[in-house]
Design an enzyme around this catalytic site. Structure first.
Site, PDB file in Angstrom:
ATOM      1  CG  ASP A  38      -1.679   1.281   1.462  1.00  0.00           C
ATOM      2  OD1 ASP A  38      -1.643   2.158   0.565  1.00  0.00           O
ATOM      3  OD2 ASP A  38      -2.320   1.417   2.525  1.00  0.00           O
TER       4      ASP A  38
ATOM      5  CE  LYS B 129      -1.661   6.869  -3.501  1.00  0.00           C
ATOM      6  NZ  LYS B 129      -2.234   5.987  -2.459  1.00  0.00           N
TER       7      LYS B 129
ATOM      8  CD  GLU C 143      -5.113   3.572  -2.458  1.00  0.00           C
ATOM      9  OE1 GLU C 143      -5.985   4.305  -1.957  1.00  0.00           O
ATOM     10  OE2 GLU C 143      -3.994   3.987  -2.796  1.00  0.00           O
TER      11      GLU C 143
ATOM     12  CG  ASP D 185      -9.059   5.300   1.979  1.00  0.00           C
ATOM     13  OD1 ASP D 185      -8.602   5.831   3.015  1.00  0.00           O
ATOM     14  OD2 ASP D 185      -8.338   4.732   1.129  1.00  0.00           O
TER      15      ASP D 185
HETATM   16  P1  ADP Z   1      -2.962   7.398   3.853  1.00  0.00           P
HETATM   17  O1  ADP Z   1      -3.796   6.302   3.303  1.00  0.00           O
HETATM   18  O2  ADP Z   1      -3.424   8.746   3.425  1.00  0.00           O
HETATM   19  O3  ADP Z   1      -1.509   7.191   3.600  1.00  0.00           O
HETATM   20  P2  ADP Z   1      -3.571   6.417   6.573  1.00  0.00           P
HETATM   21  O4  ADP Z   1      -4.688   5.560   6.193  1.00  0.00           O
HETATM   22  O5  ADP Z   1      -2.373   5.756   7.107  1.00  0.00           O
HETATM   23  O6  ADP Z   1      -3.153   7.425   5.431  1.00  0.00           O
HETATM   24  O7  ADP Z   1      -4.137   7.465   7.649  1.00  0.00           O
HETATM   25  C1  ADP Z   1      -3.325   8.355   8.310  1.00  0.00           C
HETATM   26  C2  ADP Z   1      -4.190   9.231   9.173  1.00  0.00           C
HETATM   27  O8  ADP Z   1      -4.859   8.421  10.141  1.00  0.00           O
HETATM   28  C3  ADP Z   1      -3.408  10.291   9.947  1.00  0.00           C
HETATM   29  O9  ADP Z   1      -4.070  11.525   9.825  1.00  0.00           O
HETATM   30  C4  ADP Z   1      -3.486   9.775  11.375  1.00  0.00           C
HETATM   31  O10 ADP Z   1      -3.457  10.825  12.318  1.00  0.00           O
HETATM   32  C5  ADP Z   1      -4.839   9.104  11.393  1.00  0.00           C
HETATM   33  N1  ADP Z   1      -4.969   8.151  12.496  1.00  0.00           N
HETATM   34  C6  ADP Z   1      -4.208   7.077  12.762  1.00  0.00           C
HETATM   35  N2  ADP Z   1      -4.621   6.484  13.893  1.00  0.00           N
HETATM   36  C7  ADP Z   1      -5.669   7.200  14.357  1.00  0.00           C
HETATM   37  C8  ADP Z   1      -6.524   7.108  15.503  1.00  0.00           C
HETATM   38  N3  ADP Z   1      -6.369   6.148  16.399  1.00  0.00           N
HETATM   39  N4  ADP Z   1      -7.497   8.028  15.644  1.00  0.00           N
HETATM   40  C9  ADP Z   1      -7.654   9.003  14.738  1.00  0.00           C
HETATM   41  N5  ADP Z   1      -6.880   9.153  13.662  1.00  0.00           N
HETATM   42  C10 ADP Z   1      -5.898   8.269  13.482  1.00  0.00           C
HETATM   43 MG    MG Z   2      -4.532   4.843   2.194  1.00  0.00          MG
END
Ligand code: ADP
Ligand code: MG
Length: 624
Positions: free
Chosen positions: A23, A85, A185, A209
């Site tokens: 991912d 990205k 995704e 998402d």
């Molecule tokens: P992406 O797909 O955009 O790379 P992610 O799916 O990894 O990102 O999401 C990252 C986001 O999720 C960040 O903004 C992070 O702060 C938030 N996040 C991660 N854990 C938690 C949580 N327990 N509660 C709220 N937000 C969270």
């Molecule tokens: Mg993602």
């Protein structure tokens, strides 16, 4: 130079055939594989499974990828790249409006060419930047698994266009990976839950998402292992970061400091604190932290879940608006959605889960860790490709139709949308004019009947067709679409074997929302489009008839009487006048019928004359 070296000296490097799923996220990236029939994210010893998509370029030349690059975001913002990205497959033009979002330097050469990032005196393409993240993931997995990792499946957002997919594929290649498949995704997320893996299974699924900086909602129709994207919507600048920012402002208020007057270090500390508070409030009702200030004060910062929900509300409302839009585009109601899947770290927030549940009227699936679900699904797909899951079906489909332009600017579809890929299909075409030796082949993608409304992908010419009467050459145009949606088009004149081929270079500079709109425009305009097509077809047919009739009059004038010639010319003129004045298709068909009825006996006469002469000259036996 990547920071983590592959330490292969310590252990034996097994030559095991592992295929992993990746991912490659805007905020975070992960790598996963199957272990005893279970998808699992891979963490290097003592490290987290999540690798922040951050790349720091130290002046020494060292490259730091992941969590260790985080503190450098504020210390050396101009040397630390995030959200690479967002730049994949984009021209400067595309990202122009968003440059304030990036604190590193995006090169502006004022053209439509692809963006580059400038760090010191060096330039990096988004492909190179993404390759560095992929290399890091590869290195971690190799270190952990003690085996070489080459074959991968990489996920991309459903709205990624050909250019963005190709760029992702190129990044994989550059990282020394063999990208077996690029998967959407949302498709991966559904797969992680085992949805759509059984034959004769039919489901309508919504994947919601909410990540760090982006929001996407996708409606999938899954039938017999085919994943069809019915609609996608979202906001490429909306995510968890916005909630952190709102919370940071709240903390600044509690500190009685205006955010624009804050020192950079304090600002960074507060930003990290805001994210920590947000995550803490996922499992707790309150958050408190005492912050020592540079002036010796000790300030107690506080937040509770109600406050967080209030801050998150406008953002979550916007995501629900996107859901409403996606449903409308797919012509579905929330009740028709059979499964809602939560993806992205931000969907861990109870408020998000509640709002999504209320909107769709059903409890969304979130028992698989939403940060990991996409990588896990990619690992499932990898396992299927490795041939380990004979029970599973998985076919990809092309989201938009592919075809060529035919007379009158019409779209002639060769590979219809939702065709399973890989696929190869061909159609035959011919020339319109006598002695025509070249044919221009223009390739389009889209659902509209007129090519002008679709997206032009490529253009090439088939030259050197031997001169033949119109309609005689047989030109076969073949489309070969591979598993990643890369198209190869070839044209061959079957009588002469003259051939030409082109690999469709993805056209850059198309925005995400444009791709999305194209998908939907086809539905919206379907009826009007068909009318337009029928009209244009009638006009083309009329033009062709006029051309043939006039040639007939030229060549066989002596076979007709003066009156007959005048009659026929009059019908031709009448038809031409109708075409030129844009008359409707009924009038065109009536005039064509009239011309045809009048001229058919003449043509017959000419033919009989020719036959008679042939018989006289050559003897009956030779006439076929
Ligand atoms: P992406 O797909 O955009 O790379 P992610 O799916 O990894 O990102 O999401 C990252 C986001 O999720 C960040 O903004 C992070 O702060 C938030 N996040 C991660 N854990 C938690 C949580 N327990 N509660 C709220 N937000 C969270
Ligand atoms: Mg993602």
């Amino acid at each position: 130079m990547a920071r983590i070296a592959i330490d292969i000296s310590g252990g034996d490097l097994k030559q095991e055939n592992v295929i992993v799923g990746i991912d490659l996220g805007t905020t975070n990236s992960l790598i996963a594989r199957m272990v005893d029939g279970q998808a699992q994210c891979i963490a290097d010893h003592g490290k987290e499974v999540i690798v922040p998509s951050l790349i720091h370029f130290a002046p020494s030349g060292e490259v730091i990828v992941g969590e260790e690059a985080r503190p450098l975001l504020t210390r050396q913002p101009e040397r630390t790249v995030y959200s690479a990205k967002r730049l994949m497959g984009k021209s400067y033009h595309d990202v122009q409006a968003h440059t304030p979002y990036f604190s590193y330097r995006i090169l502006d050469d004022g053209t439509d060419s692809l963006v580059k990032v400038q760090i010191g005196g060096r330039y990096y393409s988004p492909v190179e930047l993404s390759a560095l993240i992929l290399k890091e993931l590869k290195a971690r997995a190799e270190h952990r698994l003690k085996t070489e990792v080459r074959q991968v499946v990489i996920t991309v957002p459903a709205y990624f266009n050909d250019a963005q997919r190709q760029a992702t594929r190129d990044a994989g290649k550059l990282a020394g990976l063999d990208v077996l498949r690029i998967v959407n995704e949302p498709t991966a997320a559904a797969l992680a839950y085992g949805i759509g893996t059984q034959a004769q299974e039919s489901r309508t699924v919504t994947v919601y998402d909410l990540g760090g900086g982006t929001f996407d909602v996708t409606i999938l129709q899954i039938t017999d292992g085919i994943f069809e994207v019915l609609a996608t919507h979202g906001d490429t600048y909306l995510g968890g970061d916005d909630i952190d920012r709102a919370l940071l402002q709240e903390f600044a208020r509690q500190l009685v400091v205006a955010p624009d007057q804050m020192e950079a270090t304090l600002m960074q500390n507060l930003r990290l604190l805001a994210e920590e508070a947000k995550k803490h409030l996922t499992n707790h009702e309150t958050f408190a932290h005492t912050l020592p200030m540079s002036d010796g004060r000790q300030v107690r910062l506080q937040a509770d879940r109600t406050l967080l929900n209030t801050l998150a509300q406008p953002l979550v409302d916007r995501t629900l608006e996107s859901c409403r839009q996606a449903l409308a585009d797919a012509q579905l109601t929330p009740a028709q959605i059979e499964e809602v899947i939560l993806v992205g770290g931000s969907t861990r927030m109870p408020y998000v889960q509640q709002q999504v549940a209320a909107f769709f009227g059903r409890t969304p699936k979130c028992d698989i860790n939403p940060d990991e679900v996409v990588a896990l699904g990619a690992a499932v797909q990898a396992d299927i490709l490795a041939g380990n899951r004979k029970d599973l079906l998985l076919l990809d489909v092309t989201p938009l139709s592919l075809g060529v332009e035919t007379a009158g600017g019409l779209m002639d579809v060769i590979i219809p949308r939702n065709s399973k890929i890989p696929t190869a299909l061909a159609k035959q075409y011919t020339t319109q004019r006598d002695g025509q030796t070249g044919m221009r082949i223009t390739v389009y993608q889209g659902e509209r009947e007129l090519v002008a409304e679709n997206r032009k992908l490529a253009e090439f010419e088939l030259k050197g067709i031997p001169a033949m009467p119109a309609g005689l050459p047989k030109v076969e145009i073949r489309f070969l679409l591979d598993a990643d949606g890369i198209l190869r088009v070839s044209a061959r004149e079957l009588r002469s074997e003259v051939a030409a081929e082109i690999e469709v270079k993805p056209q850059y500079g198309l925005t995400d929302s444009e791709v999305e709109q194209m998908l939907l425009a086809g539905f919206t305009h379907a009826k009007a489009d068909v009318e337009t097509r029928l009209h244009i077809e009638a006009q083309e047919e009329a033009r062709q008839l006029i051309y043939q009739a006039e040639r007939f009059l030229e060549k066989h004038a002596s076979a007709l009487t003066e009156t007959e010639r005048a009659q026929m010319q009059a019908e031709v003129d009448k038809l031409r006048q109708l075409v030129d004045s844009g008359a409707d298709k009924q009038s065109l068909h009536a005039a064509m019928d009239a011309l045809d009825t009048l001229s058919r006996p003449f043509a017959q006469r000419v033919m009989e004359d020719a036959l008679r002469q042939a018989m006289v000259g050559k003897g009956v036996g030779e006439v076929e």
